[in-house]
Design an enzyme around this catalytic site. Structure first.
Site, PDB file in Angstrom:
ATOM      1  N   GLY A   1      12.043  -5.963 -37.982  1.00  0.00           N
ATOM      2  CA  GLY A   1      11.645  -7.279 -37.450  1.00  0.00           C
ATOM      3  C   GLY A   1      12.773  -7.965 -36.692  1.00  0.00           C
TER       4      GLY A   1
ATOM      5  N   GLY B   1       0.801  -1.231   0.000  1.00  0.00           N
ATOM      6  CA  GLY B   1       0.000   0.000   0.000  1.00  0.00           C
ATOM      7  C   GLY B   1       0.830   1.275   0.000  1.00  0.00           C
TER       8      GLY B   1
ATOM      9  CD  GLU C   1      16.755   3.975  -6.868  1.00  0.00           C
ATOM     10  OE1 GLU C   1      17.163   5.085  -6.508  1.00  0.00           O
ATOM     11  OE2 GLU C   1      17.464   2.958  -6.930  1.00  0.00           O
ATOM     12  N   GLY C   2      11.031   6.083  -7.916  1.00  0.00           N
ATOM     13  CA  GLY C   2      10.131   7.199  -8.197  1.00  0.00           C
ATOM     14  C   GLY C   2       9.793   7.240  -9.678  1.00  0.00           C
TER      15      GLY C   2
ATOM     16  N   GLY D   1      20.103   7.869  -5.085  1.00  0.00           N
ATOM     17  CA  GLY D   1      19.704   6.700  -5.878  1.00  0.00           C
ATOM     18  C   GLY D   1      19.248   7.093  -7.270  1.00  0.00           C
ATOM     19  NE  ARG D   2      13.655   9.583  -6.604  1.00  0.00           N
ATOM     20  CZ  ARG D   2      12.790  10.142  -5.774  1.00  0.00           C
ATOM     21  NH1 ARG D   2      12.883  11.418  -5.487  1.00  0.00           N
ATOM     22  NH2 ARG D   2      11.829   9.422  -5.221  1.00  0.00           N
TER      23      ARG D   2
ATOM     24  CD  GLN E   1       9.672   1.730 -36.075  1.00  0.00           C
ATOM     25  OE1 GLN E   1       9.339   1.157 -35.031  1.00  0.00           O
ATOM     26  NE2 GLN E   1       8.940   1.686 -37.163  1.00  0.00           N
TER      27      GLN E   1
HETATM   28  N1  CAA Z   1      15.551  15.259   1.256  1.00  0.00           N
HETATM   29  C1  CAA Z   1      15.368  15.492   2.575  1.00  0.00           C
HETATM   30  N2  CAA Z   1      14.128  15.641   3.128  1.00  0.00           N
HETATM   31  C2  CAA Z   1      13.072  15.547   2.287  1.00  0.00           C
HETATM   32  C3  CAA Z   1      13.209  15.311   0.909  1.00  0.00           C
HETATM   33  C4  CAA Z   1      14.515  15.176   0.399  1.00  0.00           C
HETATM   34  N3  CAA Z   1      14.731  14.929  -0.918  1.00  0.00           N
HETATM   35  N4  CAA Z   1      11.995  15.288   0.345  1.00  0.00           N
HETATM   36  C5  CAA Z   1      11.104  15.483   1.331  1.00  0.00           C
HETATM   37  N5  CAA Z   1      11.752  15.654   2.512  1.00  0.00           N
HETATM   38  C6  CAA Z   1      11.166  15.960   3.813  1.00  0.00           C
HETATM   39  C7  CAA Z   1      10.327  17.231   3.696  1.00  0.00           C
HETATM   40  O1  CAA Z   1      11.132  18.365   3.871  1.00  0.00           O
HETATM   41  C8  CAA Z   1       9.318  17.059   4.798  1.00  0.00           C
HETATM   42  O2  CAA Z   1       9.910  17.403   6.031  1.00  0.00           O
HETATM   43  P1  CAA Z   1       9.102  18.319   7.093  1.00  0.00           P
HETATM   44  O3  CAA Z   1       7.877  17.519   7.433  1.00  0.00           O
HETATM   45  O4  CAA Z   1      10.057  18.453   8.232  1.00  0.00           O
HETATM   46  O5  CAA Z   1       8.784  19.590   6.388  1.00  0.00           O
HETATM   47  C9  CAA Z   1       9.084  15.537   4.824  1.00  0.00           C
HETATM   48  O6  CAA Z   1      10.226  14.940   4.174  1.00  0.00           O
HETATM   49  C10 CAA Z   1       7.833  15.143   4.077  1.00  0.00           C
HETATM   50  O7  CAA Z   1       7.974  15.587   2.746  1.00  0.00           O
HETATM   51  P2  CAA Z   1       6.753  15.691   1.727  1.00  0.00           P
HETATM   52  O8  CAA Z   1       5.618  16.376   2.399  1.00  0.00           O
HETATM   53  O9  CAA Z   1       7.244  16.247   0.455  1.00  0.00           O
HETATM   54  O10 CAA Z   1       6.368  14.160   1.573  1.00  0.00           O
HETATM   55  P3  CAA Z   1       5.293  13.466   0.614  1.00  0.00           P
HETATM   56  O11 CAA Z   1       4.533  12.465   1.394  1.00  0.00           O
HETATM   57  O12 CAA Z   1       4.505  14.484  -0.153  1.00  0.00           O
HETATM   58  O13 CAA Z   1       6.201  12.568  -0.359  1.00  0.00           O
HETATM   59  C11 CAA Z   1       7.396  12.143  -2.354  1.00  0.00           C
HETATM   60  C12 CAA Z   1       7.138  13.068  -1.167  1.00  0.00           C
HETATM   61  C13 CAA Z   1       8.438  12.857  -3.168  1.00  0.00           C
HETATM   62  C14 CAA Z   1       6.164  11.888  -3.200  1.00  0.00           C
HETATM   63  C15 CAA Z   1       7.948  10.781  -1.831  1.00  0.00           C
HETATM   64  O14 CAA Z   1       6.945  10.033  -1.180  1.00  0.00           O
HETATM   65  C16 CAA Z   1       8.581   9.967  -2.918  1.00  0.00           C
HETATM   66  O15 CAA Z   1       9.729  10.186  -3.280  1.00  0.00           O
HETATM   67  N6  CAA Z   1       7.851   8.939  -3.464  1.00  0.00           N
HETATM   68  C17 CAA Z   1       8.435   8.008  -4.370  1.00  0.00           C
HETATM   69  C18 CAA Z   1       8.902   6.792  -3.646  1.00  0.00           C
HETATM   70  C19 CAA Z   1      10.074   6.148  -4.287  1.00  0.00           C
HETATM   71  O16 CAA Z   1      10.886   6.764  -4.955  1.00  0.00           O
HETATM   72  N7  CAA Z   1      10.225   4.852  -4.045  1.00  0.00           N
HETATM   73  C20 CAA Z   1      11.360   4.134  -4.495  1.00  0.00           C
HETATM   74  C21 CAA Z   1      11.440   2.819  -3.836  1.00  0.00           C
HETATM   75  S1  CAA Z   1      13.086   2.175  -3.779  1.00  0.00           S
HETATM   76  C22 CAA Z   1      13.398   1.521  -5.300  1.00  0.00           C
HETATM   77  O17 CAA Z   1      12.666   1.691  -6.220  1.00  0.00           O
HETATM   78  C23 CAA Z   1      14.699   0.779  -5.412  1.00  0.00           C
HETATM   79  C24 CAA Z   1      14.771  -0.153  -6.572  1.00  0.00           C
HETATM   80  O18 CAA Z   1      13.940  -0.972  -6.805  1.00  0.00           O
HETATM   81  C25 CAA Z   1      15.949  -0.108  -7.417  1.00  0.00           C
END
Ligand code: CAA
Length: 392
Positions: free
Chosen positions: A340, A129, A363-364, A242-243, A336
């Site tokens: 084939g 989730g 990673e997003g 990571g990105r 492309q």
């Molecule tokens: N660095 C430091 N702090 C950060 C930050 C960053 N880049 N981004 C956000 N924060 C902090 C904010 O400052 C905030 O702090 P405060 O509450 O103190 O102000 C807190 O984190 C919450 O931030 P947001 O309100 O922006 O959080 P959000 O819930 O809106 O989420 C999001 C932000 C960017 C959408 C995040 O959830 C996200 O990156 N989602 C994507 C998830 C992802 O990338 N998953 C990858 C899984 S791993 C993987 O994929 C590995 C693999 O298989 C190879």
């Protein structure tokens, strides 16, 4: 501004390129088709210092810079994206956060062996989730004496099966939302830690993607990474790095598409001449070259800034967004051009086409990168060059 690579960076590039040509390429197609995990190649990457490239010498690494890392990632990904994802997870998502947030004891215990490739790490954030909404994780960690007890399920975990160590995010205080999330280093041998499912994927067939289950899994409190409640900041800071690694992987895939397509276009004759002489094909190759170069420059910029200790949330998201979309466009065009022949399993571009697809997801997703970029722009009053960020 200096676009030249240093002698050390050039040496890393040559080493990675020659390793890819001699040791990866001869194995990649067959092993990928058979979904065979490349354990020997991972060990070889460790011997070369490529599994923890930026770990400093006092923790067993070579202390290379981030540009060296993205250059190496590009070369390895060009030969085999499956191997490069195993490498980037260990470097960016495991070694880097231990280095940034770990205690001296954790650094000494884990970094030397991770760097040498004797230990492999995985990054356990995603849950059924909680994908794009990373803050919605439900895995719980409850303090009990000198331990924490973990319960929950993690999904789509790269290296999940073959790793020895997991960086696991769990909720320690449900009343505090994202500020109630903490990060733990969990040994695979811990009781109650299980690998419950392996995914059968479209691409990256030789890297494992697993579901992990924690059932009353006891983790010593000293394995907490950073402070309690710091987990969300740790995961976001880690994903900034990571990105950049995934952007480098995507550049490698795009470059491979360009090289495969231009090689084929010069030797494939139709209508009495090589198809490379037709403008339709030349334009596709020109677009691939421009976009791949632009993606590489964005990636190198983000790596350079992060190495200098700058905050690179926007720059990393821009590099990842553009490079991953470029890899997909390049794979489409390469296929492309092959026509084939590109659609059959024997062709190199068939694998590139499948492997490129994941780069806009993990990673997003591209949509999350756009959200991250847009939020930074809004914070800076709508300009790309806000007062807090350098003019880069
Ligand atoms: N660095 C430091 N702090 C950060 C930050 C960053 N880049 N981004 C956000 N924060 C902090 C904010 O400052 C905030 O702090 P405060 O509450 O103190 O102000 C807190 O984190 C919450 O931030 P947001 O309100 O922006 O959080 P959000 O819930 O809106 O989420 C999001 C932000 C960017 C959408 C995040 O959830 C996200 O990156 N989602 C994507 C998830 C992802 O990338 N998953 C990858 C899984 S791993 C993987 O994929 C590995 C693999 O298989 C190879």
């Amino acid at each position: 501004m200096d676009f030249d690579l240093t002698d050390e960076q050039r040496m890393v590039q040559e080493t990675a390129r020659s390793f890819s040509e001699k040791e990866i390429k001869p194995l990649a197609s067959r092993m990928d088709r058979e979904s065979l995990y490349p354990g020997d190649l991972v060990r070889r990457l460790g011997e070369m210092g490529f599994m923890g490239m930026c770990v400093p010498p006092q923790f067993g690494g070579a202390g290379m810079d981030l540009i060296s890392y993205v250059i190496a990632m590009e070369e390895i990904a060009k030969a085999w994206a499956s191997l490069s994802v195993i490498m980037t997870v260990n470097n960016s998502l495991v070694c880097d956060p231990i280095l940034r947030f770990g205690s001296e004891r954790l650094k000494r215990k884990y970094l030397p062996r991770l760097t040498r490739g004797e230990l492999l790490g995985c990054y356990a954030l995603t849950e059924p989730g909680a994908g794009s909404d990373a803050g919605a994780i439900q895995t719980k960690a409850k303090r009990d004496g000198t331990d924490y007890v973990l319960n929950g399920t993690k999904l789509f975990i790269t290296n999940g099966k073959h790793s020895h160590l997991a960086l696991v995010y769990a909720v320690t205080d449900p009343s505090r939302g994202k500020k109630g999330i903490s990060a733990f280093l969990v040994d695979k041998t811990a009781e109650g830690f299980g690998v419950t499912k392996l995914e059968d994927k479209l691409g990256l067939r030789a890297s494992d993607t697993a579901e992990l289950l924690f059932e009353d899994c006891r983790v010593p409190a000293e394995n907490l990474l950073g402070a309690e409640g710091e987990g969300f900041t740790i995961t976001m800071t880690t994903l900034d790095g990571g990105r950049i690694g995934i952007a480098a992987q995507a550049v490698g895939i795009a470059q491979a598409c360009l090289e495969e397509a231009s090689g084929y276009a010069r030797q494939r004759w139709q209508f009495g001449r090589p198809i490379a002489e037709f403008q339709a094909v030349q334009w596709m190759m020109a677009e691939m070259a421009v976009e791949t170069d632009a993606a590489r420059l964005l990636t190198h910029r983000a790596a350079w800034l992060r190495h200098r200790g700058e905050k690179v949330t926007r720059q990393a998201a821009m590099a990842k967004l553009f490079a991953s979309e470029t890899a997909n466009r390049a794979a489409y065009k390469a296929l492309q051009i092959f026509g084939g022949y590109g659609y059959i399993k024997e062709s190199a571009v068939e694998r590139l086409f499948r492997d490129a697809r994941i780069t806009t997801l993990y990673e997003g997703t591209s949509e999350i990168q756009r959200l991250v970029i847009a939020r930074r722009l809004m914070e800076q009053g709508g300009t790309a060059h806000g007062a807090q960020e350098k003019n880069l």
